[in-house]
Write an enzyme that holds these catalytic residues in place. Structure first.
Site, PDB file in Angstrom:
ATOM      1  N   ASP A   1     -33.668 -21.260  10.115  1.00  0.00           N
ATOM      2  CA  ASP A   1     -33.220 -21.238   8.718  1.00  0.00           C
ATOM      3  C   ASP A   1     -34.248 -21.876   7.789  1.00  0.00           C
ATOM      4  O   ASP A   1     -34.128 -21.792   6.561  1.00  0.00           O
ATOM      5  CB  ASP A   1     -31.869 -21.939   8.568  1.00  0.00           C
ATOM      6  CG  ASP A   1     -31.870 -23.375   9.077  1.00  0.00           C
ATOM      7  OD1 ASP A   1     -32.828 -23.769   9.778  1.00  0.00           O
ATOM      8  OD2 ASP A   1     -30.905 -24.111   8.781  1.00  0.00           O
TER       9      ASP A   1
ATOM     10  N   THR B   1     -28.609 -36.717   5.744  1.00  0.00           N
ATOM     11  CA  THR B   1     -27.374 -36.497   4.992  1.00  0.00           C
ATOM     12  C   THR B   1     -26.148 -37.025   5.744  1.00  0.00           C
ATOM     13  O   THR B   1     -25.038 -36.977   5.235  1.00  0.00           O
ATOM     14  CB  THR B   1     -27.191 -34.995   4.701  1.00  0.00           C
ATOM     15  OG1 THR B   1     -27.320 -34.259   5.923  1.00  0.00           O
ATOM     16  CG2 THR B   1     -28.261 -34.507   3.724  1.00  0.00           C
TER      17      THR B   1
ATOM     18  N   HIS C   1     -29.168 -30.689  15.510  1.00  0.00           N
ATOM     19  CA  HIS C   1     -30.446 -31.392  15.372  1.00  0.00           C
ATOM     20  C   HIS C   1     -31.138 -31.547  16.724  1.00  0.00           C
ATOM     21  O   HIS C   1     -32.351 -31.607  16.802  1.00  0.00           O
ATOM     22  CB  HIS C   1     -30.229 -32.835  14.854  1.00  0.00           C
ATOM     23  CG  HIS C   1     -29.830 -32.937  13.418  1.00  0.00           C
ATOM     24  ND1 HIS C   1     -28.731 -33.681  13.017  1.00  0.00           N
ATOM     25  CD2 HIS C   1     -30.373 -32.442  12.297  1.00  0.00           C
ATOM     26  CE1 HIS C   1     -28.627 -33.619  11.707  1.00  0.00           C
ATOM     27  NE2 HIS C   1     -29.606 -32.875  11.241  1.00  0.00           N
TER      28      HIS C   1
ATOM     29  N   LYS D   1     -22.738 -20.475  14.918  1.00  0.00           N
ATOM     30  CA  LYS D   1     -23.335 -21.776  15.203  1.00  0.00           C
ATOM     31  C   LYS D   1     -22.465 -22.583  16.148  1.00  0.00           C
ATOM     32  O   LYS D   1     -21.258 -22.684  15.960  1.00  0.00           O
ATOM     33  CB  LYS D   1     -23.547 -22.576  13.902  1.00  0.00           C
ATOM     34  CG  LYS D   1     -24.853 -22.278  13.200  1.00  0.00           C
ATOM     35  CD  LYS D   1     -25.091 -23.287  12.081  1.00  0.00           C
ATOM     36  CE  LYS D   1     -26.394 -22.992  11.346  1.00  0.00           C
ATOM     37  NZ  LYS D   1     -26.664 -23.988  10.302  1.00  0.00           N
TER      38      LYS D   1
ATOM     39  N   ARG E   1     -25.230 -29.426  -2.210  1.00  0.00           N
ATOM     40  CA  ARG E   1     -24.888 -30.546  -1.340  1.00  0.00           C
ATOM     41  C   ARG E   1     -24.387 -31.729  -2.156  1.00  0.00           C
ATOM     42  O   ARG E   1     -24.792 -31.928  -3.299  1.00  0.00           O
ATOM     43  CB  ARG E   1     -26.115 -30.984  -0.526  1.00  0.00           C
ATOM     44  CG  ARG E   1     -26.508 -30.001   0.565  1.00  0.00           C
ATOM     45  CD  ARG E   1     -27.722 -30.512   1.315  1.00  0.00           C
ATOM     46  NE  ARG E   1     -28.214 -29.566   2.281  1.00  0.00           N
ATOM     47  CZ  ARG E   1     -27.897 -29.577   3.578  1.00  0.00           C
ATOM     48  NH1 ARG E   1     -27.070 -30.492   4.030  1.00  0.00           N
ATOM     49  NH2 ARG E   1     -28.408 -28.692   4.405  1.00  0.00           N
TER      50      ARG E   1
ATOM     51  N   GLN F   1     -40.703 -29.513   0.082  1.00  0.00           N
ATOM     52  CA  GLN F   1     -40.968 -29.428   1.521  1.00  0.00           C
ATOM     53  C   GLN F   1     -42.383 -28.925   1.775  1.00  0.00           C
ATOM     54  O   GLN F   1     -43.058 -29.382   2.692  1.00  0.00           O
ATOM     55  CB  GLN F   1     -39.945 -28.516   2.216  1.00  0.00           C
ATOM     56  CG  GLN F   1     -40.138 -28.523   3.735  1.00  0.00           C
ATOM     57  CD  GLN F   1     -38.989 -27.891   4.489  1.00  0.00           C
ATOM     58  OE1 GLN F   1     -37.836 -28.011   4.108  1.00  0.00           O
ATOM     59  NE2 GLN F   1     -39.293 -27.215   5.586  1.00  0.00           N
TER      60      GLN F   1
ATOM     61  N   LYS G   1     -19.611 -27.393  16.832  1.00  0.00           N
ATOM     62  CA  LYS G   1     -18.483 -27.776  15.983  1.00  0.00           C
ATOM     63  C   LYS G   1     -17.200 -27.783  16.810  1.00  0.00           C
ATOM     64  O   LYS G   1     -16.962 -26.893  17.620  1.00  0.00           O
ATOM     65  CB  LYS G   1     -18.312 -26.783  14.825  1.00  0.00           C
ATOM     66  CG  LYS G   1     -19.424 -26.839  13.789  1.00  0.00           C
ATOM     67  CD  LYS G   1     -19.170 -27.922  12.774  1.00  0.00           C
ATOM     68  CE  LYS G   1     -20.205 -27.856  11.639  1.00  0.00           C
ATOM     69  NZ  LYS G   1     -19.994 -28.936  10.673  1.00  0.00           N
ATOM     70  N   THR G   2     -16.367 -28.788  16.583  1.00  0.00           N
ATOM     71  CA  THR G   2     -15.044 -28.846  17.186  1.00  0.00           C
ATOM     72  C   THR G   2     -14.028 -28.947  16.057  1.00  0.00           C
ATOM     73  O   THR G   2     -14.395 -28.984  14.874  1.00  0.00           O
ATOM     74  CB  THR G   2     -14.898 -30.079  18.103  1.00  0.00           C
ATOM     75  OG1 THR G   2     -14.921 -31.265  17.283  1.00  0.00           O
ATOM     76  CG2 THR G   2     -16.022 -30.152  19.122  1.00  0.00           C
TER      77      THR G   2
ATOM     78  N   LYS H   1     -26.433 -22.619   2.473  1.00  0.00           N
ATOM     79  CA  LYS H   1     -25.315 -23.307   1.832  1.00  0.00           C
ATOM     80  C   LYS H   1     -24.767 -22.461   0.680  1.00  0.00           C
ATOM     81  O   LYS H   1     -25.517 -21.873  -0.088  1.00  0.00           O
ATOM     82  CB  LYS H   1     -25.756 -24.675   1.281  1.00  0.00           C
ATOM     83  CG  LYS H   1     -26.260 -25.638   2.362  1.00  0.00           C
ATOM     84  CD  LYS H   1     -25.150 -26.052   3.291  1.00  0.00           C
ATOM     85  CE  LYS H   1     -25.651 -26.951   4.397  1.00  0.00           C
ATOM     86  NZ  LYS H   1     -24.623 -27.276   5.382  1.00  0.00           N
TER      87      LYS H   1
ATOM     88  N   HIS I   1     -26.699 -34.602  15.104  1.00  0.00           N
ATOM     89  CA  HIS I   1     -25.672 -33.853  15.822  1.00  0.00           C
ATOM     90  C   HIS I   1     -26.348 -32.900  16.806  1.00  0.00           C
ATOM     91  O   HIS I   1     -27.580 -32.851  16.902  1.00  0.00           O
ATOM     92  CB  HIS I   1     -24.738 -33.123  14.856  1.00  0.00           C
ATOM     93  CG  HIS I   1     -25.430 -32.243  13.849  1.00  0.00           C
ATOM     94  ND1 HIS I   1     -26.177 -31.134  14.206  1.00  0.00           N
ATOM     95  CD2 HIS I   1     -25.508 -32.315  12.495  1.00  0.00           C
ATOM     96  CE1 HIS I   1     -26.657 -30.550  13.118  1.00  0.00           C
ATOM     97  NE2 HIS I   1     -26.283 -31.253  12.073  1.00  0.00           N
TER      98      HIS I   1
END
Length: 407
Positions: A192, A40, A48, A227, A86, A171, A230-231, A82, A45
């Site tokens: 998750d 996606t 992952h 989590k 998406r 999946q 993230k910045t 979510k 990141h």
């Protein structure tokens, strides 16, 4: 030590379907296992990367990773965690993103078709016959159990589309397909993904009577359960064009004291005795542990040379050494500063501030500096006089540095 024990000692493992059987399997065989990555975005990141590190541990122990790119499932979107559906991506974007992700993974694990296998679920999902799929696969799923799954609960309140409702089935079918094609016996993923992994394990057992297993590992979170990765600019990316090695280094150099040991265990290959020793440091000494964490992770992702550059830049700045070639730098047109340009406006353009309003609040709190001098005026204009050798250093708070270079 069995790789399962290694992962458990380092704190990766959250849930497992059949612990004793998995331990025996990992002792007795070279096990093919898979982890899925929906493309996606055009880069992995830090979130992952926990999964990449698990693949590294497993491959080093002789097991065979299947890196599955979700070229098919990305067209549907995983509803797990979510609140909204998406964004739909074009087929071309999904394909391009998938190739970039695989290329990144090849830096860390071998994907030569033998020691490790690259795969893409678009190969079997894109051309399924709908009625045949419903008859063979859909008949094996219980809708009541699906609706009770954790991955759907949050979306049931806001509205779950039929498109996303199919994600779990798709999946689960991935696991069945990989078992049939490669004798894949384990699916691994973040915690998750537990509901989706269970669906795949159950499908393989119902459809083909195959003994397969699922295992989840912890998500990268702070001690407060938030989590990480993230910045203010967004995710901490593996792509150095999106997140520079210096920015990555700074992110981990500044984690909370309580998160140091967990990050060292999950994100580095340091021996656990050393991890525990570093995690137990207190006061000013914990900063040394943070520096080691930042260096080791940056080295793992970008190599020792880039890690050393980031370390040198950090030491120069924290020692008051001013500008460094390794600090994030943006070029700006010299003409912009001939009449003067508001500093806060410059910071918004560079992505250092979300708005000038945020900047004004920071100025009141003495949170913005230019060339090591606190800025007192929220309307202060940068001029050519503020540049030495065509360079000026902006500092936001205690940790964020950004150099402006005139061209």
């Amino acid at each position: 030590m069995n790789v399962y024990e290694v992962l458990k000692e380092r704190g990766f493992i959250e849930q497992i379907t059949h612990e004793e059987e998995v331990i025996k399997l990992l002792n007795d065989e070279k096990v093919k296992f898979y982890i899925g990555f929906d493309p996606t975005a055009d880069s992995l990141h830090v979130g992952h990367f926990i999964q990449v590190i698990v693949m590294m541990h497993m491959q080093r122990a002789g097991h065979i990773p299947i890196a599955l790119i979700g070229g098919g499932t990305a067209k549907v979107g995983d509803p797990s965690g979510k609140t909204d559906m998406r964004k739909m991506l074009t087929n071309e974007t999904i394909e391009s993103n998938g190739e970039r992700m695989l290329n990144q993974m090849r830096k860390y694990i071998t994907l030569d078709g033998e020691k490790g296998i690259p795969a893409n679920n678009a190969d079997w999902l894109d051309n399924l016959n709908y009625v045949s799929f419903l008859r063979e696969i859909g008949s094996k799923f219980n809708v009541n159990r699906m609706l009770a799954a954790e991955c759907f609960k949050q979306r049931m309140e806001t509205g779950l589309s039929f498109l996303e409702f199919n994600y779990m089935i798709m999946q689960g079918y991935d696991f069945l397909e990989l078992n049939r094609r490669y004798d894949c016996k384990m699916q691994l993923g973040g915690n998750d993904q537990w509901s989706n992994i269970i669906a795949g394990v159950n499908l393989c057992r119902k459809a083909d009577q195959k003994e397969v297993y699922g295992l989840t590992f912890k998500l990268l979170t702070t001690s407060a359960g938030i989590k990480m990765g993230k910045t203010e600019k967004g995710a901490v990316w593996i792509d150095p064009e999106k997140t520079s090695p210096y920015e990555m280094f700074q992110y981990f150099r500044n984690v909370d004291d309580a998160d140091v040991e967990n990050c060292l265990a999950l994100l580095t290959f340091l021996p656990m005795d050393e991890v525990r020793r570093l995690g137990a440091l207190e006061g000013a000494e914990i900063n040394k542990a943070k520096e080691i964490l930042a260096f080791e992770f940056t080295k793992l992702v970008h190599g020792e040379e880039e890690a050393n550059k980031a370390l040198e830049a950090t030491k120069a700045l924290f020692a008051g050494g001013g500008a460094s070639a390794n600090v994030p730098t943006s070029e700006m047109d010299k003409a912009l500063f001939e009449e003067g340009k508001e500093l806060l406006e410059v910071m918004v353009e560079l992505g250092l501030l979300k708005s000038k309003g945020e900047g004004k609040r920071l100025v009141k709190q003495n949170g913005i500096s230019l060339n090591d001098k606190k800025v007192q005026d929220p309307f202060f204009k940068m001029t050519l006089a503020d540049f030495e050798d065509n360079k000026a250093m902006i500092k936001k708070g205690k940790k964020v540095y950004h150099q402006v270079e005139l061209v």
